[in-house]
Write a protein that holds these residues in place. Structure first.
Motif, short mmCIF file in Angstrom:
data_model
loop_
_atom_site.label_atom_id
_atom_site.label_comp_id
_atom_site.label_asym_id
_atom_site.label_seq_id
_atom_site.Cartn_x
_atom_site.Cartn_y
_atom_site.Cartn_z
N GLU A 1 13.47 -4.58 17.47
CA GLU A 1 14.67 -5.06 16.78
C GLU A 1 14.31 -5.86 15.54
O GLU A 1 14.99 -5.78 14.52
N ALA A 2 13.22 -6.63 15.61
CA ALA A 2 12.80 -7.43 14.45
C ALA A 2 12.40 -6.52 13.29
O ALA A 2 12.75 -6.77 12.13
N VAL A 3 11.66 -5.46 13.61
CA VAL A 3 11.25 -4.51 12.57
C VAL A 3 12.48 -3.81 11.99
O VAL A 3 12.60 -3.63 10.77
N LEU A 4 13.40 -3.43 12.86
CA LEU A 4 14.60 -2.73 12.41
C LEU A 4 15.42 -3.62 11.46
O LEU A 4 15.94 -3.15 10.44
N ARG A 5 15.51 -4.90 11.77
CA ARG A 5 16.23 -5.82 10.87
C ARG A 5 15.54 -5.88 9.52
O ARG A 5 16.21 -5.89 8.47
N ASP A 6 14.21 -5.93 9.53
CA ASP A 6 13.47 -5.97 8.27
C ASP A 6 13.71 -4.70 7.45
O ASP A 6 13.91 -4.76 6.23
N LEU A 7 13.69 -3.56 8.11
CA LEU A 7 13.91 -2.29 7.42
C LEU A 7 15.31 -2.23 6.82
O LEU A 7 15.50 -1.82 5.68
N ARG A 8 16.30 -2.65 7.60
CA ARG A 8 17.68 -2.58 7.14
C ARG A 8 17.98 -3.60 6.05
O ARG A 8 18.97 -3.46 5.32
N SER A 9 17.14 -4.60 5.91
CA SER A 9 17.33 -5.56 4.82
C SER A 9 16.94 -4.96 3.47
O SER A 9 17.29 -5.48 2.42
N THR A 10 16.21 -3.84 3.51
CA THR A 10 15.75 -3.21 2.26
C THR A 10 16.52 -1.95 1.93
O THR A 10 16.53 -1.51 0.77
N CYS A 11 17.15 -1.33 2.93
CA CYS A 11 17.77 -0.02 2.73
C CYS A 11 19.05 0.05 3.55
O CYS A 11 19.05 -0.29 4.74
N ALA A 12 20.13 0.50 2.92
CA ALA A 12 21.42 0.52 3.60
C ALA A 12 21.46 1.52 4.74
O ALA A 12 22.21 1.36 5.69
N GLU A 13 20.66 2.57 4.64
CA GLU A 13 20.74 3.64 5.64
C GLU A 13 19.42 3.77 6.40
O GLU A 13 18.50 4.46 5.98
N VAL A 14 19.33 3.07 7.52
CA VAL A 14 18.22 3.21 8.46
C VAL A 14 18.84 3.46 9.82
O VAL A 14 19.64 2.66 10.30
N THR A 15 18.51 4.58 10.44
CA THR A 15 19.19 4.95 11.67
C THR A 15 18.22 5.25 12.80
O THR A 15 17.11 5.74 12.57
N GLU A 16 18.66 4.93 14.01
CA GLU A 16 17.96 5.32 15.23
C GLU A 16 18.76 6.38 15.98
O GLU A 16 18.46 6.66 17.15
N LEU B 1 10.82 -0.68 1.44
CA LEU B 1 10.63 -0.08 2.76
C LEU B 1 9.15 0.08 3.08
O LEU B 1 8.69 -0.24 4.19
N LEU B 2 8.39 0.56 2.11
CA LEU B 2 6.95 0.74 2.32
C LEU B 2 6.26 -0.60 2.56
O LEU B 2 5.35 -0.70 3.39
N ALA B 3 6.70 -1.62 1.84
CA ALA B 3 6.11 -2.95 2.02
C ALA B 3 6.37 -3.47 3.43
O ALA B 3 5.48 -4.06 4.07
N VAL B 4 7.58 -3.24 3.94
CA VAL B 4 7.90 -3.67 5.31
C VAL B 4 7.06 -2.90 6.32
O VAL B 4 6.51 -3.48 7.27
#
Length: 263
Positions: free
Chosen positions: A43-58, A102-105
């Motif tokens: 969940e922590a990684v997912l939050r980081d990813l979504r902070s950079t990109c509006a569309e991140v889906t599982e 995204l790549l940085a995260v």
């Protein structure tokens, strides 16, 4: 003179990857053919990813479809309700900055990243073998500008080949001259990353002959630009270093290509 005009892409039409054949039972239920561990996402990684990109889906259906290409062997797996290997998440950035962040995260968390465009390859190169993030580049689509004096075009990597060529011909009376068999299935970024050839290569050259320069996001989030230097001061040809690297050295976020008057 440089002309500014964007290609309008219908994401429900040819602006999205075309699946080869249906997966038995659907993408959500598809299991991974590859055995062994794959990197998941907390969940922590997912939050980081979504902070950079509006569309991140599982979404399991999206992940199942995105975790394959036109590899013939994978089509036989699809008949059995399998894909080569499932990603943990699919990210669809729409700007170069989002790609870089995204790549940085992913670099920060040690996540594997698999970059993909139209997923028209037939060798399984866009299969996320180790899980992690499937980076769908189709959100970066369109022509940024055209220089009809120097005969160059700046185009985004997720632009599908047929849309790209149609826009060049109809709006500028130009052609790229690159005509792979996968024209309607593949993207400009895929052509470059895979060092593609086309049916008119004997006249216009292969894709490496057309690329004048690139913008590339590196694994740590830095963006580098190549090309555009005087011939007497070129040094190492960084453009050709990235052409054919298939996403292993960086993710192409923009390309400057040589174009020609339409025949």
């Amino acid at each position: 003179m440089t002309q500014d005009r964007s290609v309008e892409v219908d994401e429900l039409g040819p602006g999205a990857p075309t699946p080869p054949i249906p997966i038995k039972g659907g993408g959500a239920a598809a299991t991974s053919k590859r055995r062994g561990s794959r990197v998941g996402i907390t969940e922590a990684v997912l939050r980081d990813l979504r902070s950079t990109c509006a569309e991140v889906t599982e979404d399991p259906e999206v992940i199942g479809e995105a975790s394959r290409d036109w590899w013939p062997l994978a089509m036989t797996w699809a008949l059995a309700g399998q894909v080569g290997s499932r990603a943990a998440a699919v990210a669809r950035p729409t700007t170069a900055q989002e790609v870089a962040e995204l790549l940085a995260v992913c670099n920060k968390w040690g996540l594997p990243v698999t970059a993909a465009g139209g997923r028209s390859g037939v060798l399984g190169a866009s299969v996320p073998v180790f899980g992690g993030v499937l980076l769908d580049m189709c959100g970066l689509s369109g022509i940024v500008d055209v220089d009809d004096e120097s005969l160059t075009v700046n185009v985004l990597p997720g632009t599908f080949g047929d849309l790209f060529e149609d826009e060049l011909r109809s709006s500028y009376s130009l052609t790229c001259g690159h005509w792979p068999q996968s024209m309607a299935l593949s993207t400009v970024g895929g052509w470059i990353a895979c060092r593609g050839a086309g049916q008119m290569s004997t006249r216009y050259g292969k894709i490496e002959d057309m690329v004048q320069g690139l913008d590339v996001a590196l694994a740590d989030g830095r963006i580098v630009s190549t090309g555009g230097y005087p011939r007497a001061a070129t040094g190492p040809d960084l453009t050709q270093l990235f052409v054919g690297s298939e996403g292993t050295l960086g993710v192409i976020t923009s390309a400057r290509l040589r174009v020609h008057p339409s025949p």
